[in-house]
Motif scaffolding. Structure first.
Motif: not given
Length: 271
Positions: A224-252
């Protein structure tokens, strides 16, 4: 959660409340106070009184109608409104009104066309809440920032990397900060202000998602704002920590930012 900020619309049994909480302001009142200097009155406080208004303007129902209406799916307006068409006229009118209110404008933001500001929203705390955020945030934040700074050496673009926690600064500063941003990077929950990105030059949103999150709200805001869109979505459960937070795939994420910058560079050459 602060009851004043997060209003309850249903009782513990899941039944919808007949009347809203009288003592609950909701999350939009700080923004309303920034706009309406003479104060705010709730219609519910008038009760059965007959009230006459000399001038009355009806805003959209909170933000649900135009922003979150298609929260879980791609907007049906995606083919009509996008970065090529500079987005929705309705959003443009709203953005223009807010920018004008704060003394900002797309014309005043015409910086050197080669300058590209990459902003990473670190999303550390919530408004009205001193507890640190533990979900929809990166556990390797420093690595993300270091990766973004690699782009400062890109030839043909003057790239500057900045970081901000929008929840810690006043609304006007949020708008100004995002308006001066070319590539806005961060987790889904902190990117609503992308609607204030400039339309006078190429811009892009790079959204990060934890495992299992398929929300489309901020993608629709970009559309709606005229901004080009890109995204990364985690698909690895091992990258989610029990205390909360996601280890982001830096290369992706680096690849998504690279694509965004490549597009911006091409579009800038046409200006």
């Amino acid at each position: 959660m602060d009851k004043r900020v997060m209003c309850f619309t249903h009782d513990p049994q899941g039944r919808k409340l007949a009347h809203p909480e009288v003592d609950c302001e909701g999350p939009y009142f700080p923004m309303y106070r920034a706009w309406f200097k003479q104060g705010i009155k709730k219609a519910i406080n008038f009760q059965s009184q007959k009230v006459c208004f000399s001038k009355l303007i009806f805003p959209a129902h909170i933000s649900s109608n135009h922003i979150w209406h298609e929260f879980w799916e791609n907007s049906k307006c995606k083919q009509t409104f996008n970065w090529r068409t500079r987005g929705s006229p309705l959003f443009a009118e709203y953005r223009g009104a807010v920018l004008s209110h704060f003394g900002l404008s797309d014309e005043s933001n015409r910086i050197d066309k080669n300058k590209v500001v990459i902003t990473y929203n670190i999303r550390h705390v919530k408004p009205f809440n001193t507890e640190p955020i533990r979900d929809r945030t990166a556990t390797n934040r420093d690595a993300i920032i270091a990766m973004l700074k690699e782009f400062e050496a890109v030839e043909g673009l003057d790239v500057v990397v900045t970081t901000v926690d929008l929840a810690t600064i006043p609304f006007r500063e949020q708008v100004a900060f995002v308006h001066n941003t070319s590539v806005f990077v961060g987790f889904q929950a902190g990117l609503t202000q992308a609607m204030f990105m400039s339309t006078a030059r190429p811009t892009a949103l790079v959204e990060l998602f934890p495992l299992g999150n398929i929300q489309r709200g901020c993608e629709n805001i970009a559309v709606y704002s005229g901004v080009e869109y890109y995204f990364w979505r985690n698909k690895d459960s091992n990258k989610e920590t029990k205390g909360g937070g996601t280890e982001v795939d830096i290369a992706a994420v680096r690849e998504q930012v690279r694509l965004a910058l490549e597009s911006i560079k091409k579009r800038q050459q046409k200006i």
